[in-house]
Design a protein around this motif. Structure first.
Motif, PDB file in Angstrom:
ATOM      1  N   MET A 162      88.722  56.194-102.024  1.00 47.23           N
ATOM      2  CA  MET A 162      89.735  56.877-102.813  1.00 47.23           C
ATOM      3  C   MET A 162      90.993  56.018-102.819  1.00 47.23           C
ATOM      4  O   MET A 162      91.504  55.644-101.762  1.00 47.23           O
ATOM      5  N   VAL A 163      91.480  55.682-104.002  1.00 52.15           N
ATOM      6  CA  VAL A 163      92.710  54.907-104.136  1.00 52.15           C
ATOM      7  C   VAL A 163      93.596  55.602-105.157  1.00 52.15           C
ATOM      8  O   VAL A 163      93.202  55.788-106.308  1.00 52.15           O
ATOM      9  N   ALA A 164      94.791  56.018-104.727  1.00 51.53           N
ATOM     10  CA  ALA A 164      95.773  56.650-105.604  1.00 51.53           C
ATOM     11  C   ALA A 164      97.103  55.925-105.436  1.00 51.53           C
ATOM     12  O   ALA A 164      97.218  54.972-104.668  1.00 51.53           O
ATOM     13  N   ALA A 165      98.114  56.392-106.164  1.00 53.60           N
ATOM     14  CA  ALA A 165      99.410  55.713-106.127  1.00 53.60           C
ATOM     15  C   ALA A 165     100.061  55.782-104.754  1.00 53.60           C
ATOM     16  O   ALA A 165     100.745  54.840-104.338  1.00 53.60           O
ATOM     17  N   ASP A 166      99.853  56.888-104.033  1.00 53.45           N
ATOM     18  CA  ASP A 166     100.544  57.068-102.758  1.00 53.45           C
ATOM     19  C   ASP A 166      99.612  57.171-101.559  1.00 53.45           C
ATOM     20  O   ASP A 166     100.060  57.428-100.445  1.00 53.45           O
ATOM     21  N   ARG A 167      98.319  56.965-101.754  1.00 51.14           N
ATOM     22  CA  ARG A 167      97.388  57.012-100.624  1.00 51.14           C
ATOM     23  C   ARG A 167      96.095  56.298-100.984  1.00 51.14           C
ATOM     24  O   ARG A 167      95.758  56.143-102.163  1.00 51.14           O
ATOM     25  N   ALA A 168      95.386  55.881 -99.940  1.00 54.10           N
ATOM     26  CA  ALA A 168      94.090  55.227-100.141  1.00 54.10           C
ATOM     27  C   ALA A 168      93.219  55.481 -98.919  1.00 54.10           C
ATOM     28  O   ALA A 168      93.722  55.622 -97.798  1.00 54.10           O
TER      29      ALA A 168
ATOM     30  N   LEU B   1      97.100  47.188 -99.527  1.00 53.88           N
ATOM     31  CA  LEU B   1      95.664  47.347 -99.766  1.00 53.88           C
ATOM     32  C   LEU B   1      95.008  45.997-100.043  1.00 53.88           C
ATOM     33  O   LEU B   1      93.939  45.685 -99.493  1.00 53.88           O
ATOM     34  N   ALA B   2      95.650  45.178-100.872  1.00 52.41           N
ATOM     35  CA  ALA B   2      95.108  43.849-101.174  1.00 52.41           C
ATOM     36  C   ALA B   2      95.052  42.993 -99.909  1.00 52.41           C
ATOM     37  O   ALA B   2      94.082  42.241 -99.690  1.00 52.41           O
ATOM     38  N   PHE B   3      96.077  43.110 -99.066  1.00 54.88           N
ATOM     39  CA  PHE B   3      96.104  42.352 -97.807  1.00 54.88           C
ATOM     40  C   PHE B   3      94.909  42.712 -96.931  1.00 54.88           C
ATOM     41  O   PHE B   3      94.195  41.828 -96.427  1.00 54.88           O
ATOM     42  N   TYR B   4      94.679  44.006 -96.735  1.00 55.47           N
ATOM     43  CA  TYR B   4      93.597  44.409 -95.832  1.00 55.47           C
ATOM     44  C   TYR B   4      92.222  44.139 -96.424  1.00 55.47           C
ATOM     45  O   TYR B   4      91.286  43.788 -95.691  1.00 55.47           O
ATOM     46  N   ARG B   5      92.072  44.280 -97.705  1.00 57.17           N
ATOM     47  CA  ARG B   5      90.785  43.934 -98.303  1.00 57.17           C
ATOM     48  C   ARG B   5      90.470  42.448 -98.078  1.00 57.17           C
ATOM     49  O   ARG B   5      89.342  42.082 -97.740  1.00 57.17           O
ATOM     50  N   ALA B   6      91.482  41.610 -98.236  1.00 54.27           N
ATOM     51  CA  ALA B   6      91.271  40.172 -98.057  1.00 54.27           C
ATOM     52  C   ALA B   6      91.033  39.824 -96.589  1.00 54.27           C
ATOM     53  O   ALA B   6      90.084  39.101 -96.250  1.00 54.27           O
ATOM     54  N   GLU B   7      91.891  40.342 -95.702  1.00 54.14           N
ATOM     55  CA  GLU B   7      91.801  39.974 -94.290  1.00 54.14           C
ATOM     56  C   GLU B   7      90.546  40.543 -93.625  1.00 54.14           C
ATOM     57  O   GLU B   7      89.902  39.872 -92.814  1.00 54.14           O
ATOM     58  N   LEU B   8      90.198  41.772 -93.951  1.00 54.79           N
ATOM     59  CA  LEU B   8      88.989  42.351 -93.362  1.00 54.79           C
ATOM     60  C   LEU B   8      87.741  41.657 -93.906  1.00 54.79           C
ATOM     61  O   LEU B   8      86.753  41.490 -93.183  1.00 54.79           O
ATOM     62  N   GLY B   9      87.795  41.252 -95.168  1.00 54.66           N
ATOM     63  CA  GLY B   9      86.679  40.490 -95.727  1.00 54.66           C
ATOM     64  C   GLY B   9      86.455  39.185 -94.982  1.00 54.66           C
ATOM     65  O   GLY B   9      85.311  38.766 -94.753  1.00 54.66           O
ATOM     66  N   LYS B  10      87.552  38.526 -94.576  1.00 51.17           N
ATOM     67  CA  LYS B  10      87.437  37.289 -93.799  1.00 51.17           C
ATOM     68  C   LYS B  10      86.769  37.533 -92.449  1.00 51.17           C
ATOM     69  O   LYS B  10      86.174  36.628 -91.867  1.00 51.17           O
ATOM     70  N   ARG B  11      86.884  38.761 -91.949  1.00 51.62           N
ATOM     71  CA  ARG B  11      86.338  39.102 -90.633  1.00 51.62           C
ATOM     72  C   ARG B  11      84.949  39.728 -90.724  1.00 51.62           C
ATOM     73  O   ARG B  11      84.448  40.280 -89.748  1.00 51.62           O
TER      74      ARG B  11
ATOM     75  N   THR C 220     100.870  38.171 -95.199  1.00 51.77           N
ATOM     76  CA  THR C 220      99.968  37.319 -94.429  1.00 51.77           C
ATOM     77  C   THR C 220      99.784  37.922 -93.040  1.00 51.77           C
ATOM     78  O   THR C 220     100.586  38.750 -92.593  1.00 51.77           O
ATOM     79  N   ALA C 221      98.743  37.499 -92.350  1.00 52.12           N
ATOM     80  CA  ALA C 221      98.437  38.038 -91.023  1.00 52.12           C
ATOM     81  C   ALA C 221      99.304  37.368 -89.970  1.00 52.12           C
ATOM     82  O   ALA C 221      99.415  36.137 -89.927  1.00 52.12           O
ATOM     83  N   ALA C 222      99.931  38.181 -89.114  1.00 50.34           N
ATOM     84  CA  ALA C 222     100.744  37.631 -88.031  1.00 50.34           C
ATOM     85  C   ALA C 222      99.884  36.809 -87.081  1.00 50.34           C
ATOM     86  O   ALA C 222     100.313  35.770 -86.577  1.00 50.34           O
ATOM     87  N   ASP C 223      98.667  37.271 -86.820  1.00 49.61           N
ATOM     88  CA  ASP C 223      97.709  36.539 -85.992  1.00 49.61           C
ATOM     89  C   ASP C 223      96.399  36.456 -86.768  1.00 49.61           C
ATOM     90  O   ASP C 223      95.661  37.440 -86.855  1.00 49.61           O
ATOM     91  N   PRO C 224      96.095  35.304 -87.350  1.00 46.24           N
ATOM     92  CA  PRO C 224      94.894  35.197 -88.186  1.00 46.24           C
ATOM     93  C   PRO C 224      93.592  35.370 -87.417  1.00 46.24           C
ATOM     94  O   PRO C 224      92.533  35.524 -88.026  1.00 46.24           O
ATOM     95  N   HIS C 225      93.655  35.365 -86.075  1.00 41.51           N
ATOM     96  CA  HIS C 225      92.437  35.493 -85.274  1.00 41.51           C
ATOM     97  C   HIS C 225      92.244  36.898 -84.701  1.00 41.51           C
ATOM     98  O   HIS C 225      91.227  37.161 -84.052  1.00 41.51           O
ATOM     99  N   ALA C 226      93.186  37.791 -84.921  1.00 42.29           N
ATOM    100  CA  ALA C 226      93.075  39.151 -84.380  1.00 42.29           C
ATOM    101  C   ALA C 226      91.961  39.918 -85.085  1.00 42.29           C
ATOM    102  O   ALA C 226      91.766  39.779 -86.295  1.00 42.29           O
ATOM    103  N   ASP C 227      91.231  40.729 -84.325  1.00 42.97           N
ATOM    104  CA  ASP C 227      90.157  41.535 -84.917  1.00 42.97           C
ATOM    105  C   ASP C 227      90.709  42.518 -85.949  1.00 42.97           C
ATOM    106  O   ASP C 227      90.109  42.726 -87.005  1.00 42.97           O
ATOM    107  N   LEU C 228      91.854  43.133 -85.637  1.00 43.46           N
ATOM    108  CA  LEU C 228      92.507  44.059 -86.555  1.00 43.46           C
ATOM    109  C   LEU C 228      93.843  43.435 -86.957  1.00 43.46           C
ATOM    110  O   LEU C 228      94.773  43.379 -86.150  1.00 43.46           O
ATOM    111  N   PRO C 229      93.954  42.960 -88.185  1.00 42.57           N
ATOM    112  CA  PRO C 229      95.133  42.176 -88.579  1.00 42.57           C
ATOM    113  C   PRO C 229      96.376  43.031 -88.811  1.00 42.57           C
ATOM    114  O   PRO C 229      96.297  44.160 -89.302  1.00 42.57           O
TER     115      PRO C 229
END
Length: 228
Positions: free
Chosen positions: A100-106, A80-90, A33-42
């Motif tokens: 590009m999404v791989a096992a050890d990098r994206a 990755l799931a966290f940032y996709r969700a949080e950035l989508g909210k913003r 979850t986001a430490a600050d739900p209102h921050a521009d960059l979570p």
């Protein structure tokens, strides 16, 4: 040695230990979850380290580039799931180009309300490293940092007037120099060799790879740095 049999009532101290282990296990499975739900960059609440950096133009308070770096003791897929969700909210919209999404990098590109955004993730030593950049197109244009659409911009200068020159792309450009008098050059995306000379002496020779709509600073004998 203590043997625990099914149906056997555990001593109180063992009950506490088992409950503690179960609690830790359940906590490790909780979604980020986001430490600050209102921050521009979570920043995720479980981050072990985070830092912000901004790039400003002289006389303009609002940055034209903001970068967030985070280390999270979590799986790359969870981050990755966290940032996709949080950035989508913003209001960030993910772009398919260059994804590009791989096992050890994206690597993901976004269109954010302020301008282009890029998310890079790397997995190593039990942690996921996050590098999130947001660029502000309006402020970059005011600061004369924004390149011609589809090209990349080089920004360069020298404190002492009329003693330095830049050699790149079969051009030799005399640097007028002086404090707060940077020069710019827009080039098509690609990899370029360049030389910086001062009073005829070679200060730096290097190569630089430019992508569309980026801006890079060439500063004396230092490595090039991306500013937009």
């Amino acid at each position: 040695m203590t043997t625990v049999r099914r149906g056997t009532k555990l001593p109180a101290r063992w009950q506490l230990l088992v409950c503690g282990l179960l609690l830790l296990s359940s906590c490790s499975q909780e979604p980020l979850t986001a430490a600050d739900p209102h921050a521009d960059l979570p920043v995720p609440t479980r981050a072990s380290h985070s830092s912000f950096s901004t790039t400003h133009a002289s006389g303009i308070e609002i940055p034209f580039r903001t970068e967030l770096k985070v280390q999270v003791p979590a799986e790359l897929t969870d981050v990755l799931a966290f940032y996709r969700a949080e950035l989508g909210k913003r209001g960030w919209q993910e772009k398919p180009d260059g994804m590009m999404v791989a096992a050890d990098r994206a690597l993901l590109a976004f269109a954010s309300p302020k301008g282009p955004g890029v998310l890079r993730l790397d997995r190593a030593e039990g942690e996921t490293t996050v590098d999130l950049v947001q660029r502000n197109t309006e402020i970059a244009a005011k600061a004369n940092v924004l390149p011609i659409s589809g090209q990349a911009r080089l920004i360069f200068g020298y404190l002492v007037p009329d003693v330095a020159s830049l050699v790149i792309n079969d051009q030799t450009i005399k640097i007028e120099g002086g404090e707060n008098h940077p020069q710019t050059l827009d080039l098509p995306p690609g990899t370029y060799s360049y030389q910086l000379l001062v009073s005829g002496h070679l200060v730096r020779t290097d190569t630089i790879t430019l992508a569309a709509d980026e801006a890079w600073d060439l500063h004396g004998d230092k490595e090039p740095s991306q500013v937009y």
